[in-house]
Design an enzyme around this catalytic site. Structure first.
Site, PDB file in Angstrom:
ATOM      1  N   LYS A 115      75.792  85.924  18.307  1.00  0.00           N
ATOM      2  CA  LYS A 115      75.145  84.826  19.049  1.00  0.00           C
ATOM      3  C   LYS A 115      73.940  85.326  19.840  1.00  0.00           C
ATOM      4  O   LYS A 115      72.947  84.612  19.973  1.00  0.00           O
ATOM      5  CB  LYS A 115      76.137  84.144  20.009  1.00  0.00           C
ATOM      6  N   LYS A 197      79.785  83.409   4.780  1.00  0.00           N
ATOM      7  CA  LYS A 197      80.848  82.411   4.641  1.00  0.00           C
ATOM      8  C   LYS A 197      80.305  81.000   4.827  1.00  0.00           C
ATOM      9  O   LYS A 197      79.219  80.825   5.372  1.00  0.00           O
ATOM     10  CB  LYS A 197      81.943  82.688   5.670  1.00  0.00           C
ATOM     11  N   LYS A 200      79.610  75.574   9.717  1.00  0.00           N
ATOM     12  CA  LYS A 200      79.237  74.224  10.133  1.00  0.00           C
ATOM     13  C   LYS A 200      77.742  74.098  10.346  1.00  0.00           C
ATOM     14  O   LYS A 200      77.143  73.081  10.050  1.00  0.00           O
ATOM     15  CB  LYS A 200      79.948  73.867  11.430  1.00  0.00           C
TER      16      LYS A 200
END
Ligand code: TYM
Length: 334
Positions: A115, A197, A200
């Site tokens: 992040k 992967k 969202k």
């Protein structure tokens, strides 16, 4: 909820549309566990504020996550299905646990480092203490099993560390929680482009969402990366080809998978045919979920009732734990 069954807890952030990774890593397990365990499942709206401070889309996202889980078979009568911010005890426990979490270990967390790279202008304290809040979610119900995908493994390891620290300092209140998947190994559903992967908010063209319609699903799958096929029999599969097989194993029947495995090993595989078949099987799998979810999402009265009932069940369990916590910590003065 019954007290003699083992306790399960898990959560999903409402940061966008749910996808196949969420389904196979988490929701499929929720549905399987709901008959045998005391289950607490929640929509992690507080966690989403660490990365999505703009709350314009939050309301719709929260409702969609509720609707999609129910469409996948989660039964709000059998489990406590609630919204994280409706259970204020979570924030209290998070505060206590923060006194037991060290800056050094939090900075080393993989998700935190990711992040920091993705949002260098918003490296907030909530992001740093994200695993502490997640631990509070889990141990608030003294849960032992946490159905999650592979990406959450490190957070669970940290949760066990915090639990052990708490128990060591104040006395045994919490069991150690463990990541759980039926079938043993934790699942990672790969993205269609072979890089990482399904997710969202990143990689949207390489992620299959539970709300995608048949045509979108077929198109996304046809674009998945392939090559000329193997030149020698029984060649190991490159990652991006293994990914397509992996997706097929999730939704296609055994004879279909066997056929394409044999074609691959005999060097006669036609990836166009394989992707077409996968597109059909995937569309067939997702269509009933997306139809049901859209229907539930429009039923505001029902969703509100689900959320209220879920919060009530979760608060009852949280209140019991917090009494034990305050007593163990010596925060009751008379
Ligand atoms: P989140 O919202 O990113 O994902 C929800 C669940 O879906 C799983 N998942 C995947 N599994 C397999 N393959 C993928 N490609 C894939 N992508 C997502 C995740 O592992 C997760 O189980 N921190 C959590 C939310 C959370 C939580 C909790 C989880 C908050 N509190 C307490 C468990 C217990 C998260 O961000 O999940």
């Amino acid at each position: 909820m019954s007290t003699n069954r083992e306790i399960v807890m898990s959560g999903i952030r409402p940061t966008g549309y749910l996808h196949l990774g969420n389904y196979f890593g988490a929701m499929r397990n929720y549905v399987k566990m709901q008959d045998e365990y005391d289950c607490y499942f929640m929509v992690a709206d507080l966690h989403s504020l660490t990365t999505h401070p703009d709350t314009k889309e939050l309301r719709e996202n929260v409702k969609r996550v509720f609707a999609e889980n129910i469409a996948c078979g989660l039964d709000p009568e059998k489990v406590a299905f609630y919204c994280q911010s409706h259970v204020h005890e979570t924030s209290e426990l998070y505060l206590y646990l923060n006194m037991m979490a060290y800056k050094g270990e939090l900075e080393k967390t993989t998700t935190f480092k990711d992040k920091v790279r993705q949002q260098p202008d918003n490296v907030n304290a909530g992001l740093l203490t994200y695993p502490v809040l997640q631990t509070a979610d889990i141990i608030l119900h003294r849960a032992k099993y946490v159905p999650v995908g592979k990406d959450q493994e490190q957070h669970l390891e940290m949760a066990r560390n915090f639990v052990n620290r708490f128990n060591h300092r104040y006395g045994e209140v919490f069991p150690e929680p463990f990541a759980f998947n039926f079938g043993g190994e934790l699942v990672k559903v790969p993205s269609l482009d072979g890089t990482g992967k399904m997710s969202k908010s990143e990689n949207q063209n390489a992620t299959i969402y539970l709300a995608d319609d048949d045509e979108v699903i077929r198109k996304k799958i046809m674009k998945a990366k392939t090559d000329q096929g193997p030149a020698e029999p029984n060649t190991p599969k490159p990652d991006y080809i293994e990914n397509i097989f992996q997706l097929m194993r999730l939704v296609s029947d055994a004879s279909t998978i066997e056929k394409f495995e044999a074609d691959y090993n005999n060097c006669v595989i036609r990836y166009g045919d394989m992707k077409k078949q996968l597109g059909e099987d995937m569309a067939k799998f997702i269509a009933p979920i997306s139809e049901k979810a859209a229907f539930i999402q429009n039923d505001e009265v029902y969703l509100r009732k689900v959320m209220e009932q879920g919060a009530e069940k979760a608060r009852a369990s949280a209140a019991k734990t917090m009494e034990l916590v305050r007593a163990a910590m010596g925060l009751n003065y008379f």
